[in-house]
Design a protein around this motif. Structure first.
Motif, PDB file in Angstrom:
ATOM      1  N   PHE A 287       0.838  -1.203   0.000  1.00  0.00           N
ATOM      2  CA  PHE A 287       0.000   0.000   0.000  1.00  0.00           C
ATOM      3  C   PHE A 287       0.876   1.257   0.000  1.00  0.00           C
ATOM      4  CE2 PHE A 287      -2.106   3.457   2.229  1.00  0.00           C
ATOM      5  CZ  PHE A 287      -3.309   3.554   1.565  1.00  0.00           C
ATOM      6  N   LYS A 288       1.840   1.316   0.898  1.00  0.00           N
ATOM      7  CA  LYS A 288       2.714   2.500   1.005  1.00  0.00           C
ATOM      8  C   LYS A 288       3.523   2.708  -0.267  1.00  0.00           C
ATOM      9  CE  LYS A 288       3.067   2.146   5.992  1.00  0.00           C
ATOM     10  NZ  LYS A 288       3.819   1.543   7.076  1.00  0.00           N
ATOM     11  N   ALA A 289       4.067   1.632  -0.828  1.00  0.00           N
ATOM     12  CA  ALA A 289       4.889   1.747  -2.045  1.00  0.00           C
ATOM     13  C   ALA A 289       4.050   2.254  -3.221  1.00  0.00           C
ATOM     14  CB  ALA A 289       5.512   0.396  -2.389  1.00  0.00           C
ATOM     15  N   LEU A 290       2.838   1.733  -3.374  1.00  0.00           N
ATOM     16  CA  LEU A 290       1.997   2.139  -4.507  1.00  0.00           C
ATOM     17  C   LEU A 290       1.427   3.543  -4.317  1.00  0.00           C
ATOM     18  CD1 LEU A 290       0.087  -1.201  -5.209  1.00  0.00           C
ATOM     19  CD2 LEU A 290       2.094  -0.284  -6.404  1.00  0.00           C
ATOM     20  N   ARG A 291       1.018   3.858  -3.111  1.00  0.00           N
ATOM     21  CA  ARG A 291       0.444   5.195  -2.874  1.00  0.00           C
ATOM     22  C   ARG A 291       1.475   6.282  -3.169  1.00  0.00           C
ATOM     23  NH1 ARG A 291      -2.493   7.825   2.377  1.00  0.00           N
ATOM     24  NH2 ARG A 291      -3.489   9.500   1.211  1.00  0.00           N
ATOM     25  N   ALA A 292       2.720   6.040  -2.764  1.00  0.00           N
ATOM     26  CA  ALA A 292       3.773   7.044  -2.982  1.00  0.00           C
ATOM     27  C   ALA A 292       4.385   6.959  -4.380  1.00  0.00           C
ATOM     28  CB  ALA A 292       4.875   6.871  -1.935  1.00  0.00           C
ATOM     29  N   GLY A 293       4.364   5.763  -4.997  1.00  0.00           N
ATOM     30  CA  GLY A 293       5.134   5.563  -6.212  1.00  0.00           C
ATOM     31  C   GLY A 293       4.390   5.578  -7.533  1.00  0.00           C
ATOM     32  N   LEU A 294       3.061   5.469  -7.519  1.00  0.00           N
ATOM     33  CA  LEU A 294       2.321   5.450  -8.785  1.00  0.00           C
ATOM     34  C   LEU A 294       1.971   6.869  -9.233  1.00  0.00           C
ATOM     35  CD1 LEU A 294      -0.169   2.452  -8.443  1.00  0.00           C
ATOM     36  CD2 LEU A 294       2.024   2.536  -9.636  1.00  0.00           C
ATOM     37  N   PRO A 295       1.920   7.096 -10.541  1.00  0.00           N
ATOM     38  CA  PRO A 295       1.515   8.410 -11.057  1.00  0.00           C
ATOM     39  C   PRO A 295      -0.015   8.523 -11.109  1.00  0.00           C
ATOM     40  CG  PRO A 295       2.186   7.013 -12.880  1.00  0.00           C
ATOM     41  CD  PRO A 295       2.399   6.213 -11.612  1.00  0.00           C
ATOM     42  N   TRP A 296      -0.623   8.760  -9.968  1.00  0.00           N
ATOM     43  CA  TRP A 296      -2.082   8.801  -9.860  1.00  0.00           C
ATOM     44  C   TRP A 296      -2.642   9.931 -10.702  1.00  0.00           C
ATOM     45  CZ3 TRP A 296      -4.048   4.618  -7.871  1.00  0.00           C
ATOM     46  CH2 TRP A 296      -3.321   3.891  -6.916  1.00  0.00           C
ATOM     47  N   GLU A 297      -3.776   9.644 -11.373  1.00  0.00           N
ATOM     48  CA  GLU A 297      -4.429  10.618 -12.241  1.00  0.00           C
ATOM     49  C   GLU A 297      -5.928  10.617 -11.961  1.00  0.00           C
ATOM     50  OE1 GLU A 297      -2.780  10.160 -16.506  1.00  0.00           O
ATOM     51  OE2 GLU A 297      -2.769   8.140 -15.634  1.00  0.00           O
ATOM     52  N   ARG A 298      -6.544  11.718 -12.288  1.00  0.00           N
ATOM     53  CA  ARG A 298      -8.011  11.770 -12.237  1.00  0.00           C
ATOM     54  C   ARG A 298      -8.488  11.539 -13.661  1.00  0.00           C
ATOM     55  NH1 ARG A 298     -11.446  15.065  -8.187  1.00  0.00           N
ATOM     56  NH2 ARG A 298     -13.103  13.522  -8.202  1.00  0.00           N
ATOM     57  N   HIS A 299      -8.939  10.327 -13.957  1.00  0.00           N
ATOM     58  CA  HIS A 299      -9.386   9.975 -15.302  1.00  0.00           C
ATOM     59  C   HIS A 299     -10.722  10.643 -15.625  1.00  0.00           C
ATOM     60  CE1 HIS A 299      -6.884   6.003 -15.256  1.00  0.00           C
ATOM     61  NE2 HIS A 299      -6.171   7.040 -15.622  1.00  0.00           N
ATOM     62  N   ARG A 300     -10.920  10.919 -16.900  1.00  0.00           N
ATOM     63  CA  ARG A 300     -12.204  11.405 -17.405  1.00  0.00           C
ATOM     64  C   ARG A 300     -12.959  10.194 -17.944  1.00  0.00           C
ATOM     65  NH1 ARG A 300     -14.085  16.311 -16.761  1.00  0.00           N
ATOM     66  NH2 ARG A 300     -14.864  16.468 -18.862  1.00  0.00           N
ATOM     67  N   ILE A 301     -14.201  10.036 -17.526  1.00  0.00           N
ATOM     68  CA  ILE A 301     -15.006   8.899 -17.963  1.00  0.00           C
ATOM     69  C   ILE A 301     -16.338   9.395 -18.521  1.00  0.00           C
ATOM     70  CG2 ILE A 301     -13.949   7.225 -16.396  1.00  0.00           C
ATOM     71  CD1 ILE A 301     -16.370   7.626 -14.529  1.00  0.00           C
TER      72      ILE A 301
ATOM     73  N   PRO B 260       4.396   1.759 -17.015  1.00  0.00           N
ATOM     74  CA  PRO B 260       5.135   0.498 -16.837  1.00  0.00           C
ATOM     75  C   PRO B 260       4.828  -0.161 -15.494  1.00  0.00           C
ATOM     76  CG  PRO B 260       6.623   2.403 -16.832  1.00  0.00           C
ATOM     77  CD  PRO B 260       5.252   2.927 -17.091  1.00  0.00           C
ATOM     78  N   TRP B 261       5.022  -1.492 -15.474  1.00  0.00           N
ATOM     79  CA  TRP B 261       4.812  -2.259 -14.243  1.00  0.00           C
ATOM     80  C   TRP B 261       5.811  -1.804 -13.181  1.00  0.00           C
ATOM     81  CZ3 TRP B 261       0.984  -5.725 -13.327  1.00  0.00           C
ATOM     82  CH2 TRP B 261       0.270  -6.206 -14.433  1.00  0.00           C
ATOM     83  N   PRO B 262       5.347  -1.424 -11.984  1.00  0.00           N
ATOM     84  CA  PRO B 262       6.282  -1.109 -10.900  1.00  0.00           C
ATOM     85  C   PRO B 262       6.838  -2.395 -10.290  1.00  0.00           C
ATOM     86  CG  PRO B 262       4.039  -0.809 -10.136  1.00  0.00           C
ATOM     87  CD  PRO B 262       3.957  -1.179 -11.600  1.00  0.00           C
ATOM     88  N   ALA B 263       8.062  -2.321  -9.818  1.00  0.00           N
ATOM     89  CA  ALA B 263       8.703  -3.492  -9.198  1.00  0.00           C
ATOM     90  C   ALA B 263       7.875  -4.027  -8.029  1.00  0.00           C
ATOM     91  CB  ALA B 263      10.106  -3.128  -8.735  1.00  0.00           C
ATOM     92  N   ALA B 264       7.163  -3.148  -7.338  1.00  0.00           N
ATOM     93  CA  ALA B 264       6.379  -3.554  -6.165  1.00  0.00           C
ATOM     94  C   ALA B 264       5.286  -4.565  -6.510  1.00  0.00           C
ATOM     95  CB  ALA B 264       5.746  -2.325  -5.507  1.00  0.00           C
ATOM     96  N   LEU B 265       4.858  -4.618  -7.792  1.00  0.00           N
ATOM     97  CA  LEU B 265       3.786  -5.544  -8.177  1.00  0.00           C
ATOM     98  C   LEU B 265       4.279  -6.858  -8.761  1.00  0.00           C
ATOM     99  CD1 LEU B 265       1.058  -3.210  -9.737  1.00  0.00           C
ATOM    100  CD2 LEU B 265       1.056  -4.352  -7.515  1.00  0.00           C
ATOM    101  N   ALA B 266       5.575  -7.019  -8.938  1.00  0.00           N
ATOM    102  CA  ALA B 266       6.112  -8.216  -9.602  1.00  0.00           C
ATOM    103  C   ALA B 266       5.717  -9.507  -8.878  1.00  0.00           C
ATOM    104  CB  ALA B 266       7.627  -8.118  -9.740  1.00  0.00           C
TER     105      ALA B 266
END
Length: 192
Positions: free
Chosen positions: A29-43, A75-81
């Motif tokens: 959780f901590k690795a993804l919350r800090a490391g992913l490029p979160w976006e607000r998608h348009r739907i 790209p796939w983050p190492a945290a999800l491998a």
């Protein structure tokens, strides 16, 4: 706890509340919350284009079109491998993408829908991992009156397979309760 089968007509659903051990789930959780490029998608919902009521990140090997928008993968983050490898081994499936959703609080939500895009095939396998705050997951029959709710806990795995997407809609409703942030990872295979 052991893996449970959720008995719903026309559905193939399993739930494992402690698929990830708590400390490993917290680290992820901590690795993804800090490391992913979160976006607000348009739907696009019922012909209207608006901001999604949550943050997201499309990760994978292929682009994906849903709700009227084409999403190019990060790209796939190492945290999800390790998580990806374990899911593929346990579910005898190959996943080439994952949609990460960040629910910042109880106001962030996901409306009723089904994962029925042609790129997912007629009976997609969706493996959903929950990290962080527990949130209520709702299922509702497309035709009929059946409904079901389950609390998705930190480190849990929910798998929807077979004809589930044909017969059932699912959602993560808004809640007035004070809840902390939650990340949901929905692994899937997008057909080329």
């Amino acid at each position: 706890m052991a893996r449970e089968t959720v008995e719903l007509p026309g559905a193939s659903i399993i739930y494992e509340p402690d698929w990830l051990e708590s400390a490993a789930a917290s680290t992820l959780f901590k690795a993804l919350r800090a490391g992913l490029p979160w976006e607000r998608h348009r739907i696009t919902v019922y012909g209207r284009t608006l901001d999604a009521p949550r943050l997201s990140c499309w990760i994978g090997d292929v682009a994906y079109r849903y709700s009227g928008t084409l999403f190019e993968p990060h790209p796939w983050p190492a945290a999800l491998a390790d998580v990806r490898e374990r899911l593929e081994r346990e579910l005898h499936a190959g996943f080439n993408s994952v949609l990460a959703n960040l629910y910042r609080d109880g106001n962030d939500r996901l409306g009723f829908h089904r994962d029925s895009e042609p790129e997912l095939g007629p009976e997609p396998l969706i493996a959903s991992i929950s990290l962080g705050a527990t949130r209520r997951f709702r299922l509702r029959e497309r035709e009929g009156r059946g409904s079901y709710g389950i609390d998705l806990e930190h480190g849990s795995l929910l798998v929807m397979a077979g004809a589930t997407q044909r017969h059932w809609l699912h959602a993560v409703p808004q809640t007035a309760r004070v809840v902390g942030p939650r990340i949901n990872l929905t692994f899937r295979r997008v057909l080329g």
